[in-house]
Design an enzyme around this catalytic site. Structure first.
Site, PDB file in Angstrom:
ATOM      1  CG  HIS A  72      -2.129  -0.940   0.709  1.00  0.00           C
ATOM      2  ND1 HIS A  72      -2.055  -2.245   1.007  1.00  0.00           N
ATOM      3  CD2 HIS A  72      -3.142  -0.767  -0.098  1.00  0.00           C
ATOM      4  CE1 HIS A  72      -3.269  -2.961   0.577  1.00  0.00           C
ATOM      5  NE2 HIS A  72      -4.137  -2.022   0.015  1.00  0.00           N
ATOM      6  CG  ASN A  76      -3.283  -4.251  -6.799  1.00  0.00           C
ATOM      7  OD1 ASN A  76      -2.899  -4.135  -7.889  1.00  0.00           O
ATOM      8  ND2 ASN A  76      -3.708  -2.992  -6.213  1.00  0.00           N
ATOM      9  CG  ASP A  77      -5.848  -8.125  -2.520  1.00  0.00           C
ATOM     10  OD1 ASP A  77      -4.687  -8.648  -1.840  1.00  0.00           O
ATOM     11  OD2 ASP A  77      -6.331  -7.270  -2.020  1.00  0.00           O
ATOM     12  CD  GLU A 124      -9.877  -7.161  -3.749  1.00  0.00           C
ATOM     13  OE1 GLU A 124      -9.054  -6.394  -3.574  1.00  0.00           O
ATOM     14  OE2 GLU A 124     -10.762  -6.927  -2.806  1.00  0.00           O
ATOM     15  NE  ARG A 137      -6.159   0.904  -2.674  1.00  0.00           N
ATOM     16  CZ  ARG A 137      -5.925   1.107  -4.081  1.00  0.00           C
ATOM     17  NH1 ARG A 137      -5.526   1.968  -4.463  1.00  0.00           N
ATOM     18  NH2 ARG A 137      -5.531   0.035  -4.457  1.00  0.00           N
ATOM     19  CB  CYS A 186     -10.112  -0.462  -9.221  1.00  0.00           C
ATOM     20  SG  CYS A 186     -10.511  -1.786  -7.968  1.00  0.00           S
ATOM     21  NE  ARG A 242      -1.234  -6.018  -2.395  1.00  0.00           N
ATOM     22  CZ  ARG A 242      -2.244  -5.387  -2.382  1.00  0.00           C
ATOM     23  NH1 ARG A 242      -3.532  -6.073  -2.364  1.00  0.00           N
ATOM     24  NH2 ARG A 242      -2.457  -4.110  -2.449  1.00  0.00           N
ATOM     25  NE  ARG A 290     -11.227  -0.895  -1.065  1.00  0.00           N
ATOM     26  CZ  ARG A 290      -9.881  -1.334  -1.452  1.00  0.00           C
ATOM     27  NH1 ARG A 290      -9.530  -2.098  -2.569  1.00  0.00           N
ATOM     28  NH2 ARG A 290      -8.722  -0.660  -0.810  1.00  0.00           N
TER      29      ARG A 290
HETATM   30  C1  PEP Z   1      -6.628  -4.820  -5.331  1.00  0.00           C
HETATM   31  O1  PEP Z   1      -6.528  -5.690  -4.623  1.00  0.00           O
HETATM   32  O2  PEP Z   1      -6.336  -4.711  -6.681  1.00  0.00           O
HETATM   33  C2  PEP Z   1      -7.237  -3.523  -4.977  1.00  0.00           C
HETATM   34  C3  PEP Z   1      -7.434  -2.634  -5.923  1.00  0.00           C
HETATM   35  O3  PEP Z   1      -7.094  -3.476  -3.760  1.00  0.00           O
HETATM   36  P1  PEP Z   1      -6.059  -3.181  -2.732  1.00  0.00           P
HETATM   37  O4  PEP Z   1      -4.583  -2.735  -3.525  1.00  0.00           O
HETATM   38  O5  PEP Z   1      -6.522  -1.794  -1.957  1.00  0.00           O
HETATM   39  O6  PEP Z   1      -6.004  -3.989  -1.719  1.00  0.00           O
HETATM   40 MG    MG Z   2      -7.285  -5.636  -2.838  1.00  0.00          MG
END
Ligand code: PEP
Ligand code: MG
Length: 687
Positions: A318, A582-583, A559, A425, A630, A593, A461
Site C-alpha cells: 500500500h 493486486n490481490d 479479488e 479507498r 481497479c 504481494r 469501497r
Molecule cells: C486490488 O487488490 O487490486 C485493489 C485495488 O485493492 P487494494 O490494492 O487496496 O488491496
Molecule cells: Mg485488494
C-alpha cells in the site's frame, strides 16, 4: 483479610484496566496485594499488575490489611468481577506508543526545494559512474535530493556516571524531560477530530506507567546512585520493556513497544536529540526507511516527500500505491545494508527501474534534470487527452477513472481528465487518526466526491482494513496469515459499530451524485446478501427519520479465486464488478504481494490471471453488468490493450497515469480472432 475472585474484566488486567484498578486501589488506605498462583503484586501499581499478567476468567486472590480492608476488598472484587469493564466497544486500539511517540530517527541535512526534484519519467536512466543499488520498481519517475533516514536508531547515553554534586541537577533534568515527553504525547494530534476517548485513555495509561515507581521511581533511584539521567532512563526503561516482552500473553508482550518508545523519547529529550516523524519533515526529502506503513504515510506531509526507498515491500504494497497516487517515485525491497543507507546524505532514485544511487556524482543529477524536462514535454502533449472520452479503433468506449484515497486528490484527478472514480479507498480516511471517523465526517467526504465528479460514477469501497492495512482505532487479532485472514468485508460484517455508520454515510451521500458502493474481498454470495439486507434496513431507518438518502448501486471487487469461480452467481446479485488485480494476482499465483523476493513471480500478465479476468468479464457480459479493473494493472501500458480486449469496460488508476491510458485506449486495435481473445497465452505473447 483475603478473598478469591474470578476475573471477568474483558481480556484481563492489561494496560487500561490495570491502570483503572490501581487508581481504585489507591483510594484506600489499607495495603492491597493481588495474588496469581505463587506470584503477588502490589495492587496499587498499574505496572506491577500488568506484569502479573492476570487473564480473563482466571482465579486470583485479593489480600488487604488495614482499616478500610473490608470496603476495599468489596469494591475491588466488584471491579474485577464486572464483565462490562473494557468491553470491545471501548477496547484498546492496537496503536502503540512507540509509534505515537515517534521512532528515533537520524535527522539529516535539511533539503531545500531547489535541492530536491522528482518526475514521473519512464525513460531509461542515463548511465552513471556510481553503481546503483537495486530494488523493486514501485512508483515511476526519478527523484534526487537530501536523505531523510527514518530508522529506529539506538540512542546511546554519552556518559554513564555523574559527579556527586550533579545528582540533584540530573534528577531535575530527568523530571523535566519526562514531563516534556508526556506533554507531547498527550497533546491533541493534528487532524484528530474524534470524540472517542479511547486513545486518550491509552496515552493516560502509558503516562501512569511513566510516572510509576517501576519507571520514574527506578530511574530516580539509579540517578541517586550517580547514574546520568539518560543512562538511567535507558537502563530502567529497557529492563522494564524486557519484563513485558517476556510475558506469555501476546497483547501484554506488545506493550514492550510502548515502553521502548517512551524510553527512547525521554532519553532523546535528555540528550537534546529531536524525534522527528514523517509529519515534520524538514523539507523536500528522499525518505529512506526499513519499512513504511500506510499509517506512517497517512500522517506524513507528502508535499515534502520527493522519493521513497524502503528495504522491505514491493510494487503492490500500500505504500507503493499511495506513492503512485501522489506521483512520488519509489523503490521498495532495496537490497542494502541499513548502515549504508543511514550513512547517505543524498540519494537519487529511479522508480521505473528500481535503481537507487547514494551520494552519487553530480552528473547524475544533471542527467535526471534533463530527463525531467523531457518528461514534462511528453506530459504537456498528453494534456490534449484531458477531455477525451476514449474509444478503441473499432469504437468501443472505455471509461478511464481515478483511484483516490482522499479528497485532496479530487483536483489532481479532475485535472487529469478522470471520468469519475473507479475506486475510493476509504481505509485511508481511517488511518491518519487514532480512532474511527464518525458518520457525519464520512458523509461529508463521500458527498464531496459525488458532487465533484457528477454525473460520472464515484465508486466508494467500503472499509478494506486488515492484512497490510491495520487500523489505529481497531484491534486486530494476531494471525498467521493476515492476507488470508480477518480483512475486508469479513471484518466489516463482524464489526457493525464500524460498518453501519459507514453504510449510513454512503446512503446519505448518494443523493449528491452518482455514488456507487463496492465491497472488498468478497468470497461468497452470502456476504453480498447480508450487506444488501443491512443497507435495506438502514435505508428504512433513515426514511423513518426523514433523513434524505438514496440506495446506491452496489458492486463488488473480484479479488479472490472463489469470486472468479462463482462470478455468474455473484453477477446476478450486483450492479457491477471491479477486478482487484493486486490481490487477485497474489491469490491466483499464491505469491505474497508484499514479498520483494517473489517480485518476479508476481505477474498479473500470467496466463492464469488473464484467464481469471476473462472468466469474470464473460460472466459480467452474460449478466449484463459492467466490469472494471481497479488494481495497478489498469494503469500499466503493457496490459491496457489486453485488458480491454478481454472485455474490461473501465480502467481505474492513479490520476497521474490517466492521460497516458486514455491515449493508449484510442490506439487499441480490436482482436480480430475470437480464439485469440479466449486464449490468454496468445494474448500474452501478443504484447
Ligand atoms: C486490488 O487488490 O487490486 C485493489 C485495488 O485493492 P487494494 O490494492 O487496496 O488491496
Ligand atoms: Mg485488494
Amino acid at each position: 483479610m483475603e478473598t478469591p475472585v474470578i476475573v471477568k474484566v474483558h481480556e484481563g488486567l492489561h494496560a487500561r484496566p490495570a491502570t483503572q484498578f490501581a487508581k481504585l486501589a489507591k483510594g484506600f488506605s489499607c495495603s492491597l496485594k493481588i495474588g496469581r498462583g505463587e506470584s503477588w503484586a502490589d495492587a496499587k501499581s498499574a505496572v506491577k499488575l500488568m506484569l502479573l499478567g492476570v487473564k480473563q476468567d482466571e482465579r486470583i486472590v485479593l489480600r488487604a490489611e488495614g482499616e478500610d480492608e473490608r470496603e476495599a476488598l468489596g469494591k475491588l472484587s466488584e471491579f474485577l468481577g464486572d464483565a462490562s469493564v473494557n468491553l470491545p466497544a471501548g477496547e484498546e486500539p492496537a496503536a502503540s506508543v512507540a509509534r505515537a511517540a515517534a521512532p528515533a530517527v537520524t535527522p539529516q541535512e535539511t533539503a531545500t526545494p531547489a535541492a530536491a526534484a522528482s518526475t514521473q519519467s519512464t525513460q531509461p536512466t542515463q548511465p552513471t559512474a556510481t553503481p546503483a543499488l537495486k530494488g523493486v520498481p514501485a512508483s515511476e519517475g526519478v527523484a534526487f535530493g537530501t536523505v531523510f533516514a527514518y530508522f529506529r536508531e539506538e540512542i546511546v547515553a554519552d556518559r554513564q556516571f555523574v559527579a556527586p554534586h550533579e545528582v540533584d541537577s540530573e534528577l531535575t533534568r530527568f523530571g523535566a524531560a519526562l514531563e516534556e515527553t508526556l506533554r507531547a504525547m498527550l497533546a491533541p494530534r493534528p487532524g484528530a477530530q474524534c470524540d472517542d476517548e479511547t486513545d486518550d485513555e491509552i496515552f493516560a495509561a502509558i503516562a501512569d506507567v511513566a510516572r510509576s515507581d517501576d519507571f520514574a521511581g527506578a530511574i530516580r533511584t539509579l540517578v541517586a546512585s550517580r547514574w546520568s539521567a539518560e543512562a538511567a532512563t535507558l537502563k530502567c526503561g529497557l529492563d522494564l520493556a524486557v519484563a513485558f516482552a517476556t510475558l506469555p500473553d501476546e497483547y501484554l508482550k506488545s506493550r514492550a513497544d510502548d515502553i521502548r518508545g517512551l524510553t527512547r523519547a525521554v532519553a532523546a529529550t535528555l540528550l537534546g536529540k529531536p524525534m522527528p516523524s514523517l509529519s515534520d519533515l524538514p523539507g523536500p526529502s528522499i525518505v529512506i526507511a526499513e519499512e513504511l506503513s500506510a499509517p506512517d504515510l497517512a500522517r506524513a506531509d507528502l508535499r515534502h516527500i520527493v522519493g521513497i526507498v524502503c528495504t522491505t515491500g514491493s510494487a503492490t504494497s500500500h505504500v507503493a500505491i499511495i506513492a503512485r497516487s501522489h506521483g512520488i517515485p519509489a523503490v521498495l525491497g532495496l537490497d542494502a545494508h541499513h548502515d549504508t543507507l543511514r550513512a547517505a546524505s543524498r540519494a537519487a532514485i529511479d522508480g521505473s527501474s528500481g535503481e537507487v544511487w547514494l551520494d552519487h556524482a553530480p552528473e547524475l543529477e544533471a542527467a535526471m534534470t534533463q530527463r525531467i524536462a523531457a518528461q514534462r514535454e511528453v506530459d504537456a502533449a498528453l494534456l490534449a487527452y484531458r477531455d477525451v472520452e476514449p474509444q478503441t479503433r473499432d469504437g468501443r468506449k472505455v471509461v478511464v477513472a481515478a483511484n483516490l484515497g482522499s479528497v485532496a486528490e479530487i483536483e489532481p484527478a479532475r485535472r487529469a481528465g478522470a471520468m469519475g472514480v473507479g475506486l475510493f479507498r476509504t481505509e485511508l480516511l481511517f488511518m491518519d487518526r487514532q480512532c474511527v471517523p464518525g458518520e457525519q465526517e464520512q458523509y461529508e467526504v463521500y458527498a464531496e466526491l459525488a458532487r465533484a465528479f457528477a454525473p460520472w460514477p464515484v465508486i466508494i469501497r467500503t472499509l478494506d482494513a486488515g492484512a497490510d492495512k491495520p487500523l489505529p482505532g481497531v484491534r486486530f487479532p494476531k494471525e498467521e496469515n493476515p492476507f488470508l485472514g480477518w480483512r475486508g468485508i469479513r471484518m466489516c460484517l463482524d464489526s457493525p459499530e464500524i460498518f453501519e455508520p459507514q453504510l449510513r454515510a454512503l446512503l446519505r451521500a448518494a443523493v449528491h451524485g452518482n455514488l456507487c458502493v463496492m465491497l472488498p474481498m468478497v468470497d461468497d454470495v452470502d456476504e453480498v446478501r447480508r450487506v444488501k439486507a443491512i443497507m435495506a434496513r438502514l435505508a428504512a431507518e433513515l426514511a423513518a427519520a426523514q433523513v434524505p438518502h438514496a440506495l446506491p448501486r452496489l458492486g463488488i471487487m473480484i479479488e479472490t479465486p472463489a469470486a472468479v469461480l462463482t462470478a455468474d452467481t455473484l453477477a446476478r446479485e450486483v450492479a457491477f464488478f471491479s477486478i482487484g488485480t493486486n490481490d487477485l494476482t497474489q491469490y491466483i499465483m499464491a505469491v505474497d504481494r508484499m514479498n520483494p523476493n517473489l517480485a518476479a513471480l508476481y505477474r498479473t500478465e500470467h496466463p492464469a490471471v488473464l484467464q481469471a479476468i476473462r472468466m469474470v468479464c464473460d460472466a459480467a457480459k452474460r449478466a449484463g453488468i459492467s466490469v472494471g479493473v481497479c488494481g495497478e494493472a489498469a494503469g500499466k501500458p503493457a496490459l491496457i490493450p489486453t485488458l480491454v480486449n478481454l472485455g474490461v469496460d473501465e480502467l481505474s488508476m492513479s490520476p497521474n497515469a490517466i492521460l497516458r491510458a486514455k491515449k493508449l485506449v484510442t490506439e487499441i486495435e480490436p482482436v480480430r480472432n475470437e480464439a485469440a481473445r479466449a486464449l490468454p497465452e496468445r494474448v500474452c505473447s501478443d504484447e
